[in-house]
Design a protein around this motif. Structure first.
Motif, PDB file in Angstrom:
ATOM      1  N   SER A   1       0.802  -1.222   0.000  1.00  0.00           N
ATOM      2  CA  SER A   1       0.000   0.000   0.000  1.00  0.00           C
ATOM      3  C   SER A   1       0.838   1.278   0.000  1.00  0.00           C
ATOM      4  CB  SER A   1      -0.938   0.010   1.206  1.00  0.00           C
ATOM      5  OG  SER A   1      -0.211   0.025   2.422  1.00  0.00           O
ATOM      6  N   GLN A   2       2.073   1.186   0.441  1.00  0.00           N
ATOM      7  CA  GLN A   2       2.925   2.369   0.457  1.00  0.00           C
ATOM      8  C   GLN A   2       3.801   2.484  -0.791  1.00  0.00           C
ATOM      9  OE1 GLN A   2       2.415   4.559   3.015  1.00  0.00           O
ATOM     10  NE2 GLN A   2       0.817   3.051   3.485  1.00  0.00           N
ATOM     11  N   LYS A   3       3.687   1.530  -1.692  1.00  0.00           N
ATOM     12  CA  LYS A   3       4.551   1.511  -2.868  1.00  0.00           C
ATOM     13  C   LYS A   3       3.785   1.498  -4.183  1.00  0.00           C
ATOM     14  CE  LYS A   3       8.336   1.099  -0.396  1.00  0.00           C
ATOM     15  NZ  LYS A   3       9.408   2.104  -0.373  1.00  0.00           N
ATOM     16  N   ASP A   4       2.451   1.397  -4.141  1.00  0.00           N
ATOM     17  CA  ASP A   4       1.641   1.307  -5.354  1.00  0.00           C
ATOM     18  C   ASP A   4       2.075   0.139  -6.233  1.00  0.00           C
ATOM     19  OD1 ASP A   4      -0.261   3.486  -5.112  1.00  0.00           O
ATOM     20  OD2 ASP A   4       1.458   4.820  -5.288  1.00  0.00           O
ATOM     21  N   GLU A   5       2.294  -0.992  -5.589  1.00  0.00           N
ATOM     22  CA  GLU A   5       2.667  -2.217  -6.290  1.00  0.00           C
ATOM     23  C   GLU A   5       1.775  -3.360  -5.845  1.00  0.00           C
ATOM     24  OE1 GLU A   5       5.046  -2.537  -8.553  1.00  0.00           O
ATOM     25  OE2 GLU A   5       6.314  -0.761  -8.297  1.00  0.00           O
TER      26      GLU A   5
END
Length: 325
Positions: free
Chosen positions: A267-271
């Motif tokens: 969620s913090q990396k957009d992956e």
């Protein structure tokens, strides 16, 4: 009820590997300020979602891009979790107002069930054995609603501030629950609501959502430590797999596809991370629009699709598994 058409394939993102690698297709939602929290897919392929910020239940027709909105009867209800029951009815948790709602997909009519005062913030839900089971994070309990009798049973978690979160059914009929405030995962006996907890080896672990595979293995996202976890209930053994994005990547929503691969969001990396249990290999798939924060996922096994709620960007996302080698 409000229907709006949008482009069915509004944006594409290619993975950094081969052309047959997974990709995320985005579907922008027309309502201003839309905040899709959870998705769910019906047998007909329609994608339902909770718009928590606007207190609507939405339905996307992937074939046409048409979005239909249904306002919840209680203003400011903050719908959160959502499922489609075997009979096609759509159920959701009204997280802000202590209710569970049922949407008739044929008419759009919504019936609400008021929960006991102790269950003030119903969170995740699932259909099991003719009942709607749910967690209540802030209330530190879980429970079940019988739609026929309208009776609710609630069960407090004995661990203080356990924050019951993700909830899923296993092949053997047991229910599994992530206790997000602790380093524990719980197994619920639906016959009597009894809870058995499994303590994870790392005291800093914070399991948030979870899935169970066909062999009964529990897979979970460790949001606090950037790990994908594997619990074998038969032995109690836990294995951990570091997420590609590192310890601060914030693993969150998780799903398991028909080929047994594990899909979860950093969620913090957009992956999106794809994990193959057979090879223990991980692959990442970029989400096109930054700031997505995928809080939950849903699998359409019939059409081989994984659906994502892209909360932070007012979109739904879809990964077509049939196009992936």
């Amino acid at each position: 009820m409000i229907a709006t058409s949008i482009p069915a394939r509004a944006a594409l993102a290619l993975c950094f590997v081969a052309v047959s690698a997974p990709r995320v297709v985005e579907f922008p939602l027309p309502r201003p300020g839309a905040f899709p929290h959870d998705p769910a897919v019906g047998r007909d392929g329609m994608v339902w979602y909770t718009d928590q910020a606007n207190s609507y239940i939405g339905r996307l027709d992937p074939a046409t891009g048409t979005v239909t909105d249904y306002r919840t009867p209680t203003p400011g209800s903050g719908p959160h979790g959502i499922i489609v029951a075997p009979d096609g009815a759509v159920w959701y948790t009204a997280n802000f107002t202590g209710r569970i709602g049922r949407v008739d997909p044929a008419t759009g009519a919504i019936t609400e069930y008021v929960l006991p005062p102790g269950a003030r913030d119903p969170h995740t839900l699932l259909y099991h054995g003719g009942k709607i089971w749910f967690t209540a994070q802030g209330s530190n309990l879980y429970g079940s609603l019988d739609p026929v009798t309208r009776q609710t049973r609630t069960f407090p978690v004995s661990i203080a501030d356990a924050k019951p979160y993700g909830l899923v059914a296993a092949p053997d009929g047991a229910l599994w629950m992530a206790l997000f405030g602790t380093a524990s995962i719980g197994r619920i006996n639906p016959a009597d609501g009894a809870l058995r907890t499994f303590t994870l080896p790392a005291s800093a672990a914070r399991p948030r959502r979870l899935v169970v595979d066909a062999q009964g293995i529990v897979w979970y996202t460790d949001y606090a430590r950037g790990q994908l976890g594997r619990l074998d209930p038969a032995t109690g053994r836990v294995r951990e797999f570091p997420s590609p994005g590192g310890g601060d990547s914030g693993p969150y929503g998780i799903a398991i596809s028909p080929d047994s691969r594990i899909w979860y969001d950093e969620s913090q990396k957009d992956e999106i991370v794809v994990f193959d249990p057979a090879t223990e290999r991980m692959e990442t798939v970029a989400i096109p629009t930054r700031g997505a924060v995928v809080r939950n996922m849903s699998v359409d096994s019939t059409r081989a699709r994984v659906w994502l709620a892209l909360s932070g960007t007012q979109r739904l996302g879809m990964i077509d598994l049939s196009a992936v080698r």
